[in-house]
Motif scaffolding. Structure first.
Motif, PDB file in Angstrom:
ATOM      1  N   PHE A 155      41.879  44.111  24.926  1.00 25.62           N
ATOM      2  CA  PHE A 155      40.930  45.129  25.385  1.00 25.62           C
ATOM      3  C   PHE A 155      41.454  45.913  26.583  1.00 25.62           C
ATOM      4  CE2 PHE A 155      39.722  40.952  26.956  1.00 25.62           C
ATOM      5  CZ  PHE A 155      39.785  41.144  28.325  1.00 25.62           C
ATOM      6  N   LEU A 156      42.723  45.715  26.949  1.00 25.24           N
ATOM      7  CA  LEU A 156      43.332  46.514  28.010  1.00 25.24           C
ATOM      8  C   LEU A 156      44.395  47.425  27.404  1.00 25.24           C
ATOM      9  CD1 LEU A 156      43.929  43.883  30.871  1.00 25.24           C
ATOM     10  CD2 LEU A 156      42.000  45.452  30.597  1.00 25.24           C
ATOM     11  N   SER A 157      44.529  48.623  27.959  1.00 22.90           N
ATOM     12  CA  SER A 157      45.558  49.547  27.486  1.00 22.90           C
ATOM     13  C   SER A 157      46.942  48.999  27.858  1.00 22.90           C
ATOM     14  CB  SER A 157      45.363  50.916  28.140  1.00 22.90           C
ATOM     15  OG  SER A 157      45.685  50.837  29.518  1.00 22.90           O
ATOM     16  N   ALA A 158      47.970  49.632  27.303  1.00 28.94           N
ATOM     17  CA  ALA A 158      49.344  49.235  27.624  1.00 28.94           C
ATOM     18  C   ALA A 158      49.558  49.254  29.138  1.00 28.94           C
ATOM     19  CB  ALA A 158      50.314  50.185  26.927  1.00 28.94           C
ATOM     20  N   GLN A 159      49.177  50.367  29.761  1.00 27.42           N
ATOM     21  CA  GLN A 159      49.333  50.510  31.214  1.00 27.42           C
ATOM     22  C   GLN A 159      48.568  49.402  31.958  1.00 27.42           C
ATOM     23  OE1 GLN A 159      50.835  52.998  33.277  1.00 27.42           O
ATOM     24  NE2 GLN A 159      49.827  52.349  35.175  1.00 27.42           N
ATOM     25  N   GLU A 160      47.340  49.139  31.526  1.00 31.27           N
ATOM     26  CA  GLU A 160      46.527  48.123  32.214  1.00 31.27           C
ATOM     27  C   GLU A 160      47.101  46.714  32.021  1.00 31.27           C
ATOM     28  OE1 GLU A 160      42.263  50.498  31.842  1.00 31.27           O
ATOM     29  OE2 GLU A 160      42.898  49.128  30.254  1.00 31.27           O
ATOM     30  N   ASN A 161      47.688  46.458  30.853  1.00 27.73           N
ATOM     31  CA  ASN A 161      48.330  45.163  30.637  1.00 27.73           C
ATOM     32  C   ASN A 161      49.454  44.946  31.647  1.00 27.73           C
ATOM     33  OD1 ASN A 161      47.894  43.153  28.195  1.00 27.73           O
ATOM     34  ND2 ASN A 161      47.191  45.172  27.493  1.00 27.73           N
ATOM     35  N   VAL A 162      50.273  45.969  31.843  1.00 28.21           N
ATOM     36  CA  VAL A 162      51.404  45.832  32.769  1.00 28.21           C
ATOM     37  C   VAL A 162      50.889  45.733  34.209  1.00 28.21           C
ATOM     38  CG1 VAL A 162      53.602  46.795  33.532  1.00 28.21           C
ATOM     39  CG2 VAL A 162      52.859  47.145  31.169  1.00 28.21           C
ATOM     40  N   GLU A 163      49.910  46.574  34.534  1.00 29.09           N
ATOM     41  CA  GLU A 163      49.334  46.534  35.894  1.00 29.09           C
ATOM     42  C   GLU A 163      48.748  45.165  36.215  1.00 29.09           C
ATOM     43  OE1 GLU A 163      46.545  49.576  37.236  1.00 29.09           O
ATOM     44  OE2 GLU A 163      47.714  51.043  36.115  1.00 29.09           O
ATOM     45  N   LEU A 164      48.080  44.565  35.240  1.00 24.91           N
ATOM     46  CA  LEU A 164      47.465  43.257  35.473  1.00 24.91           C
ATOM     47  C   LEU A 164      48.537  42.216  35.805  1.00 24.91           C
ATOM     48  CD1 LEU A 164      44.924  41.461  35.473  1.00 24.91           C
ATOM     49  CD2 LEU A 164      45.387  40.999  33.052  1.00 24.91           C
ATOM     50  N   ALA A 165      49.639  42.241  35.047  1.00 25.22           N
ATOM     51  CA  ALA A 165      50.725  41.291  35.326  1.00 25.22           C
ATOM     52  C   ALA A 165      51.266  41.494  36.741  1.00 25.22           C
ATOM     53  CB  ALA A 165      51.845  41.460  34.295  1.00 25.22           C
ATOM     54  N   LEU A 166      51.353  42.753  37.153  1.00 25.49           N
ATOM     55  CA  LEU A 166      51.859  43.062  38.498  1.00 25.49           C
ATOM     56  C   LEU A 166      50.894  42.556  39.568  1.00 25.49           C
ATOM     57  CD1 LEU A 166      53.201  46.620  37.720  1.00 25.49           C
ATOM     58  CD2 LEU A 166      54.571  44.714  38.557  1.00 25.49           C
ATOM     59  N   ARG A 167      49.614  42.756  39.333  1.00 27.08           N
ATOM     60  CA  ARG A 167      48.621  42.337  40.326  1.00 27.08           C
ATOM     61  C   ARG A 167      48.571  40.811  40.424  1.00 27.08           C
ATOM     62  NH1 ARG A 167      46.077  45.998  42.779  1.00 27.08           N
ATOM     63  NH2 ARG A 167      44.332  44.695  43.397  1.00 27.08           N
ATOM     64  N   LEU A 168      48.623  40.150  39.273  1.00 29.48           N
ATOM     65  CA  LEU A 168      48.629  38.678  39.289  1.00 29.48           C
ATOM     66  C   LEU A 168      49.895  38.148  39.959  1.00 29.48           C
ATOM     67  CD1 LEU A 168      47.266  37.867  35.704  1.00 29.48           C
ATOM     68  CD2 LEU A 168      46.067  37.598  37.894  1.00 29.48           C
ATOM     69  N   GLY A 169      50.968  38.908  39.849  1.00 32.60           N
ATOM     70  CA  GLY A 169      52.231  38.507  40.466  1.00 32.60           C
ATOM     71  C   GLY A 169      52.353  38.954  41.919  1.00 32.60           C
ATOM     72  N   HIS A 170      51.274  39.517  42.467  1.00 29.70           N
ATOM     73  CA  HIS A 170      51.236  39.983  43.859  1.00 29.70           C
ATOM     74  C   HIS A 170      52.374  40.957  44.146  1.00 29.70           C
ATOM     75  CE1 HIS A 170      48.063  37.251  45.401  1.00 29.70           C
ATOM     76  NE2 HIS A 170      48.409  36.618  44.318  1.00 29.70           N
ATOM     77  N   PHE A 171      52.553  41.901  43.250  1.00 34.59           N
ATOM     78  CA  PHE A 171      53.648  42.851  43.381  1.00 34.59           C
ATOM     79  C   PHE A 171      53.451  43.791  44.566  1.00 34.59           C
ATOM     80  CE2 PHE A 171      55.452  47.038  42.478  1.00 34.59           C
ATOM     81  CZ  PHE A 171      56.782  46.720  42.292  1.00 34.59           C
ATOM     82  N   GLY A 172      52.238  44.245  44.789  1.00 35.52           N
ATOM     83  CA  GLY A 172      51.990  45.188  45.878  1.00 35.52           C
ATOM     84  C   GLY A 172      50.584  45.756  45.770  1.00 35.52           C
ATOM     85  N   SER A 173      50.389  46.922  46.404  1.00 38.45           N
ATOM     86  CA  SER A 173      49.070  47.547  46.392  1.00 38.45           C
ATOM     87  C   SER A 173      48.724  48.007  44.974  1.00 38.45           C
ATOM     88  CB  SER A 173      49.055  48.760  47.325  1.00 38.45           C
ATOM     89  OG  SER A 173      49.893  49.763  46.771  1.00 38.45           O
ATOM     90  N   ARG A 174      47.461  48.353  44.776  1.00 34.62           N
ATOM     91  CA  ARG A 174      47.015  48.859  43.477  1.00 34.62           C
ATOM     92  C   ARG A 174      47.843  50.092  43.072  1.00 34.62           C
ATOM     93  NH1 ARG A 174      42.210  48.307  40.337  1.00 34.62           N
ATOM     94  NH2 ARG A 174      41.510  46.673  41.717  1.00 34.62           N
ATOM     95  N   ARG A 175      48.081  50.928  44.071  1.00 34.00           N
ATOM     96  CA  ARG A 175      48.837  52.151  43.776  1.00 34.00           C
ATOM     97  C   ARG A 175      50.289  51.827  43.397  1.00 34.00           C
ATOM     98  NH1 ARG A 175      49.592  57.087  47.993  1.00 34.00           N
ATOM     99  NH2 ARG A 175      47.379  57.325  47.626  1.00 34.00           N
ATOM    100  N   ASP A 176      50.893  50.871  44.123  1.00 44.05           N
ATOM    101  CA  ASP A 176      52.277  50.465  43.799  1.00 44.05           C
ATOM    102  C   ASP A 176      52.353  49.888  42.388  1.00 44.05           C
ATOM    103  OD1 ASP A 176      53.149  51.206  46.261  1.00 44.05           O
ATOM    104  OD2 ASP A 176      53.144  49.179  47.112  1.00 44.05           O
ATOM    105  N   CYS A 177      51.323  49.095  42.058  1.00 44.48           N
ATOM    106  CA  CYS A 177      51.316  48.467  40.721  1.00 44.48           C
ATOM    107  C   CYS A 177      51.201  49.546  39.645  1.00 44.48           C
ATOM    108  CB  CYS A 177      50.160  47.473  40.583  1.00 44.48           C
ATOM    109  SG  CYS A 177      50.370  45.997  41.603  1.00 44.48           S
ATOM    110  N   ARG A 178      50.340  50.521  39.908  1.00 43.94           N
ATOM    111  CA  ARG A 178      50.133  51.583  38.914  1.00 43.94           C
ATOM    112  C   ARG A 178      51.442  52.345  38.690  1.00 43.94           C
ATOM    113  NH1 ARG A 178      45.703  54.767  41.066  1.00 43.94           N
ATOM    114  NH2 ARG A 178      44.582  52.833  40.786  1.00 43.94           N
ATOM    115  N   ARG A 179      52.106  52.671  39.809  1.00 43.31           N
ATOM    116  CA  ARG A 179      53.351  53.438  39.700  1.00 43.31           C
ATOM    117  C   ARG A 179      54.438  52.622  39.002  1.00 43.31           C
ATOM    118  NH1 ARG A 179      54.862  54.527  45.078  1.00 43.31           N
ATOM    119  NH2 ARG A 179      53.117  55.949  45.189  1.00 43.31           N
ATOM    120  N   ARG A 180      54.525  51.357  39.409  1.00 41.75           N
ATOM    121  CA  ARG A 180      55.554  50.489  38.835  1.00 41.75           C
ATOM    122  C   ARG A 180      55.330  50.309  37.318  1.00 41.75           C
ATOM    123  NH1 ARG A 180      60.619  48.724  39.049  1.00 41.75           N
ATOM    124  NH2 ARG A 180      60.781  46.611  38.240  1.00 41.75           N
ATOM    125  N   ALA A 181      54.061  50.159  36.925  1.00 42.15           N
ATOM    126  CA  ALA A 181      53.747  49.995  35.500  1.00 42.15           C
ATOM    127  C   ALA A 181      54.162  51.244  34.738  1.00 42.15           C
ATOM    128  CB  ALA A 181      52.259  49.714  35.317  1.00 42.15           C
TER     129      ALA A 181
END
Ligand SMILES: Nc1ncnc2c1ncn2[C@@H]1O[C@H](COP(=O)(O)OP(=O)(O)OP(=O)(O)O)[C@@H](O)[C@H]1O
Ligand SMILES: [Mg+2]
Length: 229
Positions: free
Chosen positions: A101-127
């Motif tokens: 139920f998550l888009s491709a972008q949201e799937n990648v962002e979620l992995a980044l957030r769970l991995g404590h990659f950075g801010s929401r904006r950093d995760c969005r850009r990185r995804a």
């Protein structure tokens, strides 16, 4: 290259179902150092995916011990095991492992957030950048069920590599792709300092890895290894 051990398996055996059934894997010893590139081959049903799941802590061994970054997975509470995986291990599984139920972008962002990659904006850009590098930027708003098999596979690779983990476990990660897309995705999988365990039926790809293991008769055999520094 540092010789710090990322993963250590000591006499790991795995039996599915009743204890009197024969083990899928028997007395596996394996050490993965930082940055090592490893291929794993073996006939269908020989236990390759099982071995990746044991390393990732998604399955428990019937016997033996699995250590990841010095932690004995058996003695870690579930929550800490999940956290270790989220931060340090990128997994591109053979079967679909995207959240439906998550888009491709949201799937990648979620992995980044769970991995404590950075801010929401950093995760969005990185995804976004990772999906673009894998050639699926144009599918970033699609739900997994609207992606082709190869597109879903590339999004799954994006989920695995985006956070820059210490270890990537890739199970037939380019099997559904045409040659040129497979080459692009492999280049991304290899473009980082992480250690890699690559399960593949592609002989050429397997042989391109400096360290090569195969599973036969429930045992792991080292086919070839570059000299460790
Ligand atoms: N959850 C499970 N319960 C029972 N048996 C299982 C389970 N998962 C795998 N197996 C069995 O364990 C064996 C090894 O399976 P595994 O998926 O690890 O093989 P594989 O080497 O990855 O094969 P392939 O190349 O076909 O992906 C197979 O005989 C399979 O049927
Ligand atoms: Mg498999």
């Amino acid at each position: 290259m540092s010789t710090e051990n990322l993963v250590e398996l000591h006499e790991v055996s795995k039996t599915y179902g009743r204890p009197d059934t024969p083990p899928v894997l028997e007395k596996i010893d394996l050490t993965i150092h930082r940055g090592e590139r490893i291929s794993l081959v073996g006939p269908s049903g020989s236990g390759k995916s099982t071995l990746l799941s044991l390393i990732a802590g998604l399955l428990r061994p019937t016997h033996g011990r699995v250590h990841v970054l010095g932690h004995d997975l058996e003695s870690l509470p579930d929550r800490d095991r999940a956290r270790l995986r989220a931060r340090h291990i990128g997994i591109a599984l053979q079967s679909e492992n995207l959240i439906p139920f998550l888009s491709a972008q949201e799937n990648v962002e979620l992995a980044l957030r769970l991995g404590h990659f950075g801010s929401r904006r950093d995760c969005r850009r990185r995804a976004r950048d990772t999906l673009a590098a894998l050639g699926v930027a144009h599918r970033s708003h699609n739900l997994p069920r609207t992606l082709s098999g190869g597109e879903a596979q590339r999004v799954a690779v994006a989920v695995a590599i985006a956070k820059g983990p210490d270890l990537i476990l890739a199970d037939e990660a380019v099997a559904q792709l045409d040659q040129s897309n497979a080459a692009q995705v492999m280049a991304e999988i290899l473009d980082g300092p992480w250690a890699l365990v690559l399960v593949t039926h592609d002989r050429e790809l397997a042989e391109a890895m400096p360290i090569r293991y195969s599973i036969h008769d429930h045992r792991l055999a080292l086919a070839s290894a570059a000299v460790r520094q």
